[in-house]
Design a protein around this motif. Sequence first.
Motif, PDB file in Angstrom:
ATOM      1  N   SER A  39       0.814  -1.206   0.000  1.00 34.65           N
ATOM      2  CA  SER A  39       0.000   0.000   0.000  1.00 34.65           C
ATOM      3  C   SER A  39       0.857   1.271   0.000  1.00 34.65           C
ATOM      4  O   SER A  39       0.373   2.348  -0.295  1.00 34.65           O
ATOM      5  N   TYR A  40       2.136   1.146   0.347  1.00 35.62           N
ATOM      6  CA  TYR A  40       2.952   2.354   0.463  1.00 35.62           C
ATOM      7  C   TYR A  40       4.340   2.059  -0.097  1.00 35.62           C
ATOM      8  O   TYR A  40       5.231   1.631   0.619  1.00 35.62           O
ATOM      9  N   GLU A  41       4.511   2.269  -1.397  1.00 40.50           N
ATOM     10  CA  GLU A  41       5.797   1.963  -2.001  1.00 40.50           C
ATOM     11  C   GLU A  41       6.755   3.139  -1.842  1.00 40.50           C
ATOM     12  O   GLU A  41       6.369   4.283  -2.086  1.00 40.50           O
ATOM     13  N   ILE A  42       7.987   2.851  -1.418  1.00 42.68           N
ATOM     14  CA  ILE A  42       8.946   3.938  -1.257  1.00 42.68           C
ATOM     15  C   ILE A  42      10.133   3.752  -2.200  1.00 42.68           C
ATOM     16  O   ILE A  42      10.339   2.665  -2.740  1.00 42.68           O
ATOM     17  N   LEU A  43      10.877   4.825  -2.363  1.00 38.33           N
ATOM     18  CA  LEU A  43      11.902   4.905  -3.402  1.00 38.33           C
ATOM     19  C   LEU A  43      12.969   3.809  -3.355  1.00 38.33           C
ATOM     20  O   LEU A  43      13.199   3.149  -4.369  1.00 38.33           O
ATOM     21  N   PRO A  44      13.639   3.599  -2.208  1.00 37.33           N
ATOM     22  CA  PRO A  44      14.707   2.592  -2.212  1.00 37.33           C
ATOM     23  C   PRO A  44      14.220   1.215  -2.664  1.00 37.33           C
ATOM     24  O   PRO A  44      14.936   0.506  -3.363  1.00 37.33           O
TER      25      PRO A  44
END
Lengths: 256, 286
Positions: A209-214
């Motif tokens: 639900s919450y994809e982050i950059l790294p």
Amino acid sequence: MTRWLPRAYLVLVYLLLYVPIGVLVVFSFNDSRSGYTWGGLSLRWYQSLFNNNAMVEAMWNSLWLALSAATVSTIIGALTALALHRYRFRGKKVLNGMLFVVMMSPEIVLAISLLALFLLVGIQLGYVSLLLAHVTFCLPFVVITVMARLSGFDESLPEAARDLGASDFTMTRTVLIPVIMPALLAGWLLGFTLSLDDVVVSTFVSGPSYEILPLRIYSMVRVGLKPEVNALGTLLLVFSLVMLMLSQWILTRSKR
Amino acid sequence: MPSITRQPFRTAVLVLVWGWLLFLVLAPNLLVVGASVMTRDPGTFISLPLNLDAYRQLFDPLYLEVFLHSLYMAAMTTLVCLLIGYPFAWALSKLGKQRQLLLIFLLIVPFWTNSLVRTYALKMLLATNGLINSALMGLGWIDEPLQMLYTEGAVIIGLVYLLLPFMILPLYSVFDDLRQELLLASHDLGAGRFATFIHVIVPLTLPGVLAGVMLVLLPAMGLFFVPDILGGSRNLLVGNVIKNQFLDARDWPFGAAASIVLTVTMAILMLAHRLSKQRIGEEGAG
């Protein structure tokens, strides 16, 4: 031994450290699709980066996470440092020990322990779990930064404030906070960069639900070479550099 | 003892700080210890009865081989970092103060930039048709591209590249504290350069060496993304095994047991570091 030999050695090691970064930056402006041959100057990879909606969303998610994690860890970290510095209480050594353990233990150990906690307690993997995890690993760094500032501080000032009738809260707000302000800023920036760069802990505690950059970069670089990563890496590099210089500048300026 | 009502601020601060650390540091770590002695369960991850199967599984030849190989790569990484870092920190400590600060800053700049991106940059250099191979072939030194990527060497290079500053910083701090008079005294007492190095410099810098080893060796077993990007499937770290057990195989007890082995290693190294520092303190005082 002569004087130039150690210096030549230093230069060599710095070259080894910076050559890969230099290559990354140069190739981010490369027009060629292959990652190895030079095809002329271009900004196409930056363009394709910003045209990628999922990528832009991951960027915003990462920024928001780093911003909130840095803020929360600065508040809790500063309070912890103040408590360690000013109060006598039972288990102070245990508290110190726990912070030390967080800082020293391999990231992966922290990562699985938090994953186990979140799954068993029923905290959904996403923004909240990431925030809790990031604040936890940033905390010791903020505490150390603030403690360093407090240790060189004239104890008669808070005592004077207390003698003049200020409550603990008022004294902290009017005397201590202004003194540790530079350390708070430096700690905040440190937390921000730590959070933005974290791979290991985030791999475990983030959800779809919450994809982050790294994590997005991770899935990109595992399969092969992607020129967009060069552009993204360059942007992150410039960003971290600015943040780092800012924090150094704040710290050295406050020492004068 | 001041009452709660008299110091609401103090109470609030202590409750917040203790609450955070107990819930997010102590409880999770106890959970991992608990999970390591429980039984794998597909539904709830872990269940009773208690047993030591997970620890026994660590000695399964298949995993033992992975662990030993990981330990070997981590040890090589640490050794290379030490060999590069020791003379580096020494040379650094001899420069002027202003220049030292600048160089330390330059050392930590890469360390604050994304480690994934830096690992990826190494991949560009090491790939079969990468820059190093193209350069060497262009110079006519080699005819066939060298296979550098997906080897043990690539993983070690990657780990050294990421972890070198963690070795250099503690070494630099001990060299910075090294008092010049001690070296002069050793020289005056007739010791040569080599004798001074072995009997004075090495013992005095030992806490820095151990701190560096601690900061490099453990992450070098945990940074699973380095073998993922540079090492291929045959050069795994303990970190890859742990990640696999927790995220893919869903075998928590085994993953937890592997992570406890890492933690115990850390504890032993920390103890060694403490002892070496105490010894120097006593000798300095006596």
